[in-house]
Design an enzyme around this catalytic site. Structure first.
Site, PDB file in Angstrom:
ATOM      1  N   GLU A 115       0.470  -1.185   0.053  1.00  0.00           N
ATOM      2  CA  GLU A 115      -0.016  -0.014  -0.072  1.00  0.00           C
ATOM      3  C   GLU A 115       0.910   1.403  -0.332  1.00  0.00           C
ATOM      4  O   GLU A 115       0.479   2.396   0.776  1.00  0.00           O
ATOM      5  CB  GLU A 115      -1.199   0.117   1.613  1.00  0.00           C
ATOM      6  CG  GLU A 115      -1.730  -1.373   1.513  1.00  0.00           C
ATOM      7  CD  GLU A 115      -2.708  -0.529   0.832  1.00  0.00           C
ATOM      8  OE1 GLU A 115      -2.699  -0.245  -0.878  1.00  0.00           O
ATOM      9  OE2 GLU A 115      -3.621  -2.223   0.734  1.00  0.00           O
ATOM     10  N   HIS A 139      -3.073   2.139   8.753  1.00  0.00           N
ATOM     11  CA  HIS A 139      -4.211   0.724   8.013  1.00  0.00           C
ATOM     12  C   HIS A 139      -4.587  -0.321   8.617  1.00  0.00           C
ATOM     13  O   HIS A 139      -3.449  -1.008   9.170  1.00  0.00           O
ATOM     14  CB  HIS A 139      -3.867   0.538   6.582  1.00  0.00           C
ATOM     15  CG  HIS A 139      -4.229  -0.217   6.346  1.00  0.00           C
ATOM     16  ND1 HIS A 139      -6.123  -0.271   6.097  1.00  0.00           N
ATOM     17  CD2 HIS A 139      -4.798  -1.133   5.697  1.00  0.00           C
ATOM     18  CE1 HIS A 139      -6.285  -1.653   5.840  1.00  0.00           C
ATOM     19  NE2 HIS A 139      -5.187  -2.324   5.388  1.00  0.00           N
ATOM     20  N   HIS A 141      -7.304  -4.058  10.546  1.00  0.00           N
ATOM     21  CA  HIS A 141      -8.445  -4.627  10.124  1.00  0.00           C
ATOM     22  C   HIS A 141      -9.052  -4.736  11.032  1.00  0.00           C
ATOM     23  O   HIS A 141      -9.475  -5.969  11.177  1.00  0.00           O
ATOM     24  CB  HIS A 141      -8.336  -6.176   8.839  1.00  0.00           C
ATOM     25  CG  HIS A 141      -7.560  -5.789   7.917  1.00  0.00           C
ATOM     26  ND1 HIS A 141      -7.037  -6.772   7.215  1.00  0.00           N
ATOM     27  CD2 HIS A 141      -7.057  -4.572   6.855  1.00  0.00           C
ATOM     28  CE1 HIS A 141      -6.154  -6.702   6.643  1.00  0.00           C
ATOM     29  NE2 HIS A 141      -5.976  -5.256   5.841  1.00  0.00           N
ATOM     30  N   GLU A 169     -18.016   9.627  22.410  1.00  0.00           N
ATOM     31  CA  GLU A 169     -16.627  10.147  22.331  1.00  0.00           C
ATOM     32  C   GLU A 169     -15.908   9.805  20.974  1.00  0.00           C
ATOM     33  O   GLU A 169     -15.147  10.895  20.820  1.00  0.00           O
ATOM     34  CB  GLU A 169     -15.857   8.762  23.133  1.00  0.00           C
ATOM     35  CG  GLU A 169     -13.965   9.055  23.621  1.00  0.00           C
ATOM     36  CD  GLU A 169     -14.240  10.530  24.328  1.00  0.00           C
ATOM     37  OE1 GLU A 169     -15.124  11.073  25.510  1.00  0.00           O
ATOM     38  OE2 GLU A 169     -13.088  10.916  24.032  1.00  0.00           O
ATOM     39  N   HIS A 210     -12.738  -4.071   4.060  1.00  0.00           N
ATOM     40  CA  HIS A 210     -10.839  -4.281   4.005  1.00  0.00           C
ATOM     41  C   HIS A 210     -10.982  -3.656   5.607  1.00  0.00           C
ATOM     42  O   HIS A 210     -10.137  -4.364   6.050  1.00  0.00           O
ATOM     43  CB  HIS A 210     -10.337  -3.932   2.649  1.00  0.00           C
ATOM     44  CG  HIS A 210      -9.380  -4.113   2.714  1.00  0.00           C
ATOM     45  ND1 HIS A 210      -8.631  -3.717   2.036  1.00  0.00           N
ATOM     46  CD2 HIS A 210      -8.172  -4.017   3.810  1.00  0.00           C
ATOM     47  CE1 HIS A 210      -6.992  -3.315   2.218  1.00  0.00           C
ATOM     48  NE2 HIS A 210      -7.280  -3.859   3.761  1.00  0.00           N
TER      49      HIS A 210
HETATM   50  P1  13P Z   1       0.951  -5.147   3.275  1.00  0.00           P
HETATM   51  O1  13P Z   1       1.883  -7.010   3.863  1.00  0.00           O
HETATM   52  O2  13P Z   1       1.607  -5.543   1.750  1.00  0.00           O
HETATM   53  O3  13P Z   1       1.132  -4.351   3.371  1.00  0.00           O
HETATM   54  O4  13P Z   1      -0.683  -5.509   3.124  1.00  0.00           O
HETATM   55  C1  13P Z   1      -1.664  -5.732   3.709  1.00  0.00           C
HETATM   56  C2  13P Z   1      -2.656  -4.747   3.793  1.00  0.00           C
HETATM   57  O5  13P Z   1      -3.581  -5.233   4.644  1.00  0.00           O
HETATM   58  C3  13P Z   1      -3.333  -4.031   2.488  1.00  0.00           C
HETATM   59  O6  13P Z   1      -4.435  -3.521   2.293  1.00  0.00           O
HETATM   60 ZN    ZN Z   2      -5.302  -4.065   4.687  1.00  0.00          ZN
END
Ligand code: 13P
Ligand code: ZN
Length: 476
Positions: A115, A139, A141, A169, A210
């Site tokens: 990314e 980022h 998940h 909050e 995602h």
């Molecule tokens: P990377 O391992 O390349 O950072 O990718 C993980 C990810 O969450 C892609 O959205």
């Molecule tokens: Zn991701």
């Protein structure tokens, strides 16, 4: 000073490790980057090595000369604290903002996250939006947020309002709200560009099915935003999955008072635009009692059905005589006391903007709970069909006109090749690694002035990536 002894590196590693502990980084899920301060670069520069420049398929001129600590592609966050030199690295952006090179870390042939484009393009956007303050992109998940994207319309205003209504909050920490973008292939330039358009408005972007993409000034702030948003999502999911009727959320007027009290600008992005307040179907979808005028119009075939794990609709009860406290039908234990909404006009509440009308307020009065009446048998409908019928088409949120051409430079037309780099590579301190180079699709191509004819397309090169190769955005 050694990189791993610095405060920024410790904080970065802690953020990664906390995300792993919270369950947001399955396998190699998630990535993070930090734009280093000049004094931090000076502190650790003596330990840097020199690697060849790698051309980018995009350009980030306002990041020229910047250094970033960034996670490695395919690295597992659970390993970051144990093996930071392999799971992390530092890269430098060249003077033109079109190339990068590795300076530290990325041991054993590791390379920056897939990314990378999303991180760099969005660092550029947030740097401009915050007058240089924003330094972190994180980022992750988180599962509850991803679950919310399965049941809440992918409309930024609806999504924001839903999150804010769960947890006070959240409105405070995420006061610009969230932007929900379309689903894009992970690691693609499309994902980077869509996120960048969203990050013009807010530092919090939801990637449906995602994860979450957050920018902030510090690691604490970035992690705090992700934590708060995920907590609001968890409350949303838990409240709807627990089997009890959904009878309360923070009302719009309460959020507006909150906004006034704390100097927030909750209404700035038109989250309370009238269609959301007045649309009975949307109110129903979010658990708001239909008004008396709306109730009789509900035809039997339109009666919403509760879907396990998704929205729970209030039972339709007989109209109470005016002035009397209505009894609410409930699936709770008979005799228990529940809080039910009673409609009153909230005229005393402040209005966020001109032309805005206060919504119907719900005050809460304890009343005895009576058993729910038998539901009429419902025809078999798929869950998707039920959701489609219960959640209306949402009008797009009015917002300032985007200027798409501003994003064109992120996806330039078939670029020739990397022009002869103005900075001659410095002599290598050690031999080049013999392994597969990082993302060869980003590496220099032979110089061409025009797009080659189909038959002249170069043979597909072996590609280093963890996700499907981004489609050729240059062809658009
Ligand atoms: P990377 O391992 O390349 O950072 O990718 C993980 C990810 O969450 C892609 O959205
Ligand atoms: Zn991701």
């Amino acid at each position: 000073m050694k990189v791993l002894d610095t405060d920024f590196a410790r904080s970065f590693i802690r953020m990664c490790n906390d995300g792993w502990t919270f369950g947001w980084h399955e396998a190699n899920g998630g990535n993070a980057s930090y734009r280093m301060r000049p004094e931090e670069v000076t502190e650790v520069r003596s330990g840097f090595r020199t690697r060849p420049w790698v051309s980018m398929d995009t350009e980030v001129p306002t990041l020229a000369g910047e250094f970033f600590m960034i996670t490695a592609a395919g690295s597992h966050f659970r390993n970051v604290a144990h093996d930071p030199k392999r799971t992390l690295g530092i890269i430098e952006i060249d003077r033109t903002g079109t190339c990068w090179r590795e300076c530290w870390g990325f041991r054993d042939g590791a390379h920056p996250t897939s990314e990378l484009a999303s991180h760099l393009i969005n660092h550029e956007v947030r740097k401009a939006a915050t007058q240089g303050k924003s330094r972190v992109i994180y980022h992750c998940h988180p599962a509850k947020l991803a679950a919310m994207t399965c049941v809440v319309p992918h409309d930024s205003a609806v999504f924001t309002r839903t999150l804010w209504a769960q947890l006070a909050e959240c409105a405070l920490i995420c006061k610009e709200g969230v932007e929900v973008i379309s689903w894009e292939v992970p690691g693609s330039v499309d994902l980077a560009i869509e996120s960048a358009k969203a990050m013009e408005h807010t530092p919090v972007v939801v990637w449906p099915h995602h994860g979450l993409f957050v920018s902030a000034e510090t690691m604490d702030d970035a992690f705090g935003i992700a934590h708060t948003v995920e907590k609001a999502a968890e409350i949303f999911c838990t409240a709807r999955a627990c089997g009890m009727p959904y009878t309360s959320k923070i009302a719009d007027v309460e959020l507006v008072s909150f906004s006034r009290e704390y100097g927030l600008e909750l209404a700035r992005r038109n989250v309370y635009a009238k269609p959301y307040l007045e649309d009975p179907r949307l109110d129903a979808a979010f658990g708001k009692e239909p008004s008396r005028e709306q109730r009789p119009s509900a035809k039997p075939e339109e009666t919403p059905v509760n879907i396990p794990g998704a929205f729970r609709f209030p039972s339709v009860e007989p109209e109470a005589p005016s002035g009397a406290v209505p009894e609410v039908a409930s699936e709770a234990v008979p005799g228990a006391v529940a809080e039910v909404p009673v409609e009153t006009q909230a005229e005393a509440h402040p209005q966020p903007s001109e032309g805005w009308e206060p919504p119907v307020e719900a005050s809460r009065v304890p009343v005895p709970v009576v058993p729910a009446p038998e539901r009429p048998a419902q025809p078999e409908r798929s869950q998707a069909e039920q959701l489609r019928q219960s959640v209306p088409e949402v009008q797009p949120m009015p917002r300032p006109e985007l200027q798409p051409e501003r994003f064109d430079r992120f996806a330039p037309p078939m670029q020739a090749a990397v022009p002869q780099h103005p900075v001659q590579p410095e002599p290598l301190s050690r031999p080049l690694p013999s392994e597969q180079p990082a993302r060869p699709e980003l590496l220099a191509q032979p110089v061409q002035s025009e797009r080659p004819a189909q038959s002249e397309q170069p043979a597909e090169q072996p590609v280093y990536h963890f996700y499907p190769k981004p489609r050729d955005h240059r062809a658009r």
